[in-house]
Each structure stands twice: as C-alpha cells, then as structure tokens.
Write a protein that holds these residues in place. Structure first.
Motif, short mmCIF file in Angstrom:
data_model
loop_
_atom_site.label_atom_id
_atom_site.label_comp_id
_atom_site.label_asym_id
_atom_site.label_seq_id
_atom_site.Cartn_x
_atom_site.Cartn_y
_atom_site.Cartn_z
N LYS A 49 -81.69 78.53 -61.47
CA LYS A 49 -81.36 77.05 -61.35
C LYS A 49 -80.14 76.64 -61.99
O LYS A 49 -79.61 75.54 -61.50
N SER A 50 -79.68 77.26 -62.88
CA SER A 50 -78.48 76.90 -63.63
C SER A 50 -77.86 78.14 -64.31
O SER A 50 -78.49 79.25 -64.21
N ALA A 51 -76.95 77.89 -65.33
CA ALA A 51 -76.47 79.15 -65.94
C ALA A 51 -77.41 79.66 -66.94
O ALA A 51 -76.94 80.88 -67.36
N GLY A 97 -81.80 83.08 -71.83
CA GLY A 97 -81.04 83.74 -73.05
C GLY A 97 -80.25 84.68 -72.49
O GLY A 97 -79.51 85.45 -73.32
N ALA A 98 -79.78 84.33 -71.41
CA ALA A 98 -78.59 85.12 -70.72
C ALA A 98 -77.73 84.36 -69.82
O ALA A 98 -78.29 83.21 -69.44
N THR A 99 -76.51 84.61 -69.42
CA THR A 99 -75.82 83.70 -68.45
C THR A 99 -76.06 84.23 -67.10
O THR A 99 -75.95 85.58 -66.90
N LEU A 100 -76.52 83.32 -66.31
CA LEU A 100 -77.09 83.25 -64.99
C LEU A 100 -76.08 82.71 -63.92
O LEU A 100 -75.23 82.06 -64.36
N ILE A 135 -83.91 92.84 -66.34
CA ILE A 135 -83.76 92.06 -65.23
C ILE A 135 -82.30 92.23 -64.80
O ILE A 135 -81.33 92.12 -65.55
N CYS A 136 -82.22 92.30 -63.32
CA CYS A 136 -80.97 92.63 -62.76
C CYS A 136 -80.63 91.59 -61.53
O CYS A 136 -81.69 91.03 -61.00
N PRO A 137 -79.41 91.24 -61.41
CA PRO A 137 -79.27 90.44 -60.05
C PRO A 137 -79.43 91.57 -58.82
O PRO A 137 -79.56 92.65 -59.03
N VAL A 138 -79.50 90.67 -57.68
CA VAL A 138 -80.01 91.52 -56.54
C VAL A 138 -79.04 92.52 -56.00
O VAL A 138 -79.34 93.54 -55.57
#
Length: 137
Positions: free
Chosen positions: A121-123, A84-87, A102-105
């Motif tokens: 694995k995707s956006a 439910g978020a842009t990855l 949750i946060c990026p490294v």
C-alpha cells in the motif's frame, strides 16, 4: 530482486490487525511467514517449495522473534502490517522459497508454489492478504 530485507525491530501490526499466538517450533524472526505444524502444533517458517501444502500455506507473519518453544505472536491476514522493509507501492509480494521469506512477484521461480502474501500500500505498509493457489509456477 531478492527476498525483502526485513528489519525485525521495525515489524509492527497495523491498527486493523488481527493477531494470534503459538509456540515456536524453530527459531523465528519478526517478519517471517509462518504455518502451524499439524504434527507438533508449533509455528514454523512457511516455504513456497516445501514438501507439503501445509508448509507452503502461511497463516500469518511473525510480529516478534523467538527460539524453539518460545511464544510467538503473529498477524493473520486481513489487515495492514508495517513489514520493516522497503516495498514498491502497488507490487504484489509472495511466499519465497527461502523459509519464512517474502519476495516480489518477479522473483517467483520455476517449480515454486504460488502464494500471495499481500499488496504494498506504501513503501512500508503491506496489506496482508494470504492466498495459496496450490499451483506450481
């Protein structure tokens, strides 16, 4: 960067997901990381700088929201989740110091305990693979 901006209504378990459920020990929103309190047996928001390893070690991600004592279904590690978020594909995402976040490294701060939540694995799809290291950054 900051914590993922998760739209709760877009959080969906992947086809290969394993799920479990429990009662909320506090208000929980879909997309938040959870741990199970050994004291109350209720689901609570995980936190990378929590006082104990129990708080810092998520068991999954909430698939629905609820208030205190309401039922919460969560996805366990080992499958894919539409978060439910842009990855950013290929980026590792970790437990945040914001409860349930949750946060990026790149956003793991000094003194936070490192816990991988998954790899993008995707956006929109996160391969949920929770790994608590017990190591402080």
């Amino acid at each position: 960067m900051t914590d993922l901006s998760i739209t709760a209504t877009l959080v969906v378990a992947g086809a290969n997901a394993q799920t479990d459920s429990g009662s909320a020990g506090e208000t929980i929103t879909a997309g938040q990381t959870l741990y199970r309190s050994s004291t109350t047996n209720k689901l609570m928001k995980a936190d990378s700088n929590g006082a104990t390893a129990e708080i810092r070690t998520p068991i999954g991600v909430a698939l629905n929201g609820g208030a205190l004592n309401q039922p919460i279904k969560y996805q366990k590690p080992g499958g894919d989740i539409v978060i439910g978020a842009t990855l950013t594909p290929g980026v590792a995402y970790y437990q945040s110091d914001t409860p349930g976040g949750i946060c990026p490294v790149a956003d793991i701060g000094a003194g936070e305990y490192v816990c991988l939540i998954g790899l993008a694995k995707s956006a929109s799809v996160l391969a949920l693979d929770i790994r608590y290291t017990g190591v402080s950054n």
